[in-house]
Structures are given as structure tokens and as C-alpha cells.
Motif scaffolding. Structure first.
Motif, short mmCIF file in Angstrom:
data_model
loop_
_atom_site.label_atom_id
_atom_site.label_comp_id
_atom_site.label_asym_id
_atom_site.label_seq_id
_atom_site.Cartn_x
_atom_site.Cartn_y
_atom_site.Cartn_z
N HIS A 175 0.95 -1.09 0.16
CA HIS A 175 0.04 0.02 -0.02
C HIS A 175 0.97 0.99 0.12
CE1 HIS A 175 -2.78 2.80 2.52
NE2 HIS A 175 -2.87 3.10 1.12
N LEU A 176 0.77 2.17 -1.12
CA LEU A 176 1.59 3.37 -1.09
C LEU A 176 0.90 4.39 -1.00
CD1 LEU A 176 3.31 0.93 -2.56
CD2 LEU A 176 4.15 2.95 -4.12
N CYS A 177 1.30 5.52 -0.12
CA CYS A 177 0.28 6.61 0.16
C CYS A 177 1.15 7.71 0.39
CB CYS A 177 -0.63 6.49 1.09
SG CYS A 177 -0.13 6.10 2.83
N PRO A 178 0.85 9.12 0.48
CA PRO A 178 1.77 10.10 0.71
C PRO A 178 2.35 9.87 2.14
CG PRO A 178 0.15 10.89 -0.83
CD PRO A 178 -0.41 9.39 -0.14
N TRP A 179 3.25 10.64 2.64
CA TRP A 179 3.69 10.59 3.64
C TRP A 179 3.01 11.72 4.51
CZ3 TRP A 179 7.52 7.72 6.05
CH2 TRP A 179 8.27 6.77 5.40
N ASP A 180 2.82 11.65 5.81
CA ASP A 180 2.13 12.68 6.50
C ASP A 180 2.95 13.69 7.32
OD1 ASP A 180 0.39 14.36 7.84
OD2 ASP A 180 -0.67 12.68 8.74
N PRO A 181 3.24 14.95 6.95
CA PRO A 181 4.09 15.56 7.68
C PRO A 181 3.81 15.72 9.23
CG PRO A 181 3.67 16.64 5.71
CD PRO A 181 2.72 15.57 5.66
N ALA A 182 2.32 15.96 9.57
CA ALA A 182 2.03 15.92 10.79
C ALA A 182 1.90 14.67 11.68
CB ALA A 182 0.46 16.40 10.67
N ALA B 113 6.10 12.00 -3.03
CA ALA B 113 6.91 11.00 -2.12
C ALA B 113 5.80 10.11 -1.26
CB ALA B 113 7.74 11.71 -1.20
N LEU B 114 5.95 8.88 -1.59
CA LEU B 114 5.05 7.73 -0.98
C LEU B 114 5.47 6.81 0.00
CD1 LEU B 114 3.56 6.77 -4.67
CD2 LEU B 114 2.53 8.31 -2.94
N ARG B 115 4.84 6.82 1.07
CA ARG B 115 5.31 5.79 1.95
C ARG B 115 4.78 4.13 1.74
NH1 ARG B 115 1.85 7.10 6.70
NH2 ARG B 115 0.34 6.01 5.63
N VAL B 116 5.83 3.44 1.73
CA VAL B 116 5.51 2.25 1.14
C VAL B 116 5.28 1.18 2.65
CG1 VAL B 116 6.58 0.15 0.16
CG2 VAL B 116 7.17 2.37 -0.65
N GLY C 173 9.27 1.33 3.67
CA GLY C 173 10.39 2.25 3.06
C GLY C 173 9.45 3.25 2.40
N HIS C 174 10.11 3.63 1.36
CA HIS C 174 9.76 4.76 0.49
C HIS C 174 10.17 4.77 -0.87
CE1 HIS C 174 10.20 9.15 -0.74
NE2 HIS C 174 11.48 8.77 -1.12
N ILE C 175 9.22 5.52 -1.62
CA ILE C 175 9.62 5.70 -3.16
C ILE C 175 9.03 6.97 -3.61
CG2 ILE C 175 7.69 4.77 -3.91
CD1 ILE C 175 9.40 3.29 -6.17
#
Length: 205
Positions: free
Chosen positions: A23-30, A81-84, A94-96
Motif C-alpha cells: 500500500h503506497l500513500c503520501p507521507w504525512d508531515p503531521a 513521495a510515497l510511504r511504502v 520504505g519509501h519511493i
């Protein structure tokens, strides 16, 4: 055939991608959890062996700012930027990112990293396949590139398994390990929207 987005029509980027056990989704800065994970991933010694950041992240405040910067680039349509994460457990692996998006030429670049405990499970390859599919279909890009320092065999294997052909060596293209005043060569890989999509690896525990 996919077509690049018009340069006169920039739009914020957001995606939530499911498939291949991920499941890939954007990182949450908050999110404190996201900031802690980002800090751990970007300060991993193996990552820093092959990647020398211009602005190193050394604490949670720096991690939050790094995530805010990525959110700004998503808002202006230049990178995502996506959180994996594991699709079943939700554990972050991880990250992509798809970055340096140029709608006029229909090109972009890809970068990725995987947390130490998730390596050897095909995570980066599976994430690369999902992100590339999104970039070619939703964004209509024509060409995606990635590069890695010469000698980084794990990243080279990921690129190959993701359908990114080795196109040559970029001389002095990336910083030497831990230095901003010296350089080393990088291997360039690329995949076109017209290239066949490779068979994905099987998710493994």
C-alpha cells in the motif's frame, strides 16, 4: 498511448496505490510516526553509504521539515513521495518517490529506499513497479529514469527487475560517501512507457 500533462495545466499530485502486497500513500508531515520512520530510514548507515544528502536529517524536527518539503513539491506538481507499507499489516517498509517531473518532455526520475528489516523481500522492486505504472498511466509520462552509485548492486538489481534498462555510466554524477566536495560515478537506468512491464516478484515474508 499515454500523453504528458500540459505544462500550462499543473496540478497537485496525490496517489494511493494498492497491489503486489503493498500500500503506497503520501507521507504525512503531521504524523509523529511518519517523522520517526523517515528519520530512521534516512539515517540508516547502509543508505548513507550510497547516498549523500545535501541537507542531512539528524533529528525529528529535520524529518518533519523534510516531509513538509515533499508535501510542497506534491502541491506544485513536481514530485510525489510515497510511504511504502505492507498491505495486510500496515507496517511501513520504505519509501519511493517520482520526482523532477517535467510535463513538457514527459519525463521524471525515481528514488527509493527500504528499511533494514524489510530488505530482501522484493519491496523496492514491487514499489517501483507500482510507482512506474502510476507515472506512465495517471501522469502520462513517457520516460522514467533512476541512477545509483556505481557498486550499489542491490539498487542495480531492483532497477533491472523493475524493467529499467542500464543505459550507461554518468561520470562524477553523485557525491562521494559522506562528502559534498568529491564525486563518484553513477549508473543510469531508464524505462519507457512503451517498454513491456516485467513480471512482479512474489511477496515474501
Amino acid at each position: 498511448m499515454a500523453h504528458p500533462r500540459k505544462s500550462t495545466d499543473p496540478r497537485p499530485l496525490r496517489a494511493e496505490l494498492h497491489g503486489l502486497g503493498l500500500h503506497l500513500c503520501p507521507w504525512d508531515p503531521a504524523s509523529d510516526a511518519d517523522a520517526r520512520t523517515w528519520l530512521r530510514g534516512t539515517t540508516d548507515p547502509e543508505l548513507l553509504r550510497w547516498n549523500t544528502p545535501v541537507r542531512p536529517v539528524t533529528d525529528l524536527a529535520g524529518a518533519r521539515e523534510a516531509l513538509r518539503a515533499r508535501a510542497r513539491r506534491a502541491a506544485d506538481g513536481t514530485a510525489l513521495a510515497l510511504r511504502v507499507a505492507d498491505a495486510d499489516s500496515g507496517t511501513v517498509l520504505g519509501h519511493i518517490d517520482v520526482n523532477e517531473i517535467r510535463p513538457v518532455t514527459g519525463t521524471g526520475r525515481v528514488g527509493y529506499w527500504v528499511l533494514p528489516e524489510a530488505r530482501g523481500r522484493g519491496v523496492a522492486t514491487r514499489a517501483l513497479l507500482l510507482a512506474a505504472r502510476w507515472a506512465f498511466t495517471d501522469l502520462g509520462l513517457h520516460r522514467l529514469e533512476l541512477d545509483h552509485a556505481v557498486g550499489h548492486e542491490a539498487s542495480c538489481r531492483v532497477a533491472g527487475r523493475g524493467g529499467f534498462l542500464h543505459e550507461g555510466t554518468l561520470r562524477g554524477a553523485v557525491f562521494a560517501a559522506g562528502r559534498l566536495d568529491a564525486f563518484r560515478d553513477a549508473h543510469l537506468h531508464a524505462r519507457l512507457a512503451t517498454d513491456p512491464e516485467p513480471a512482479p516478484p512474489r511477496p515474501s515474508a
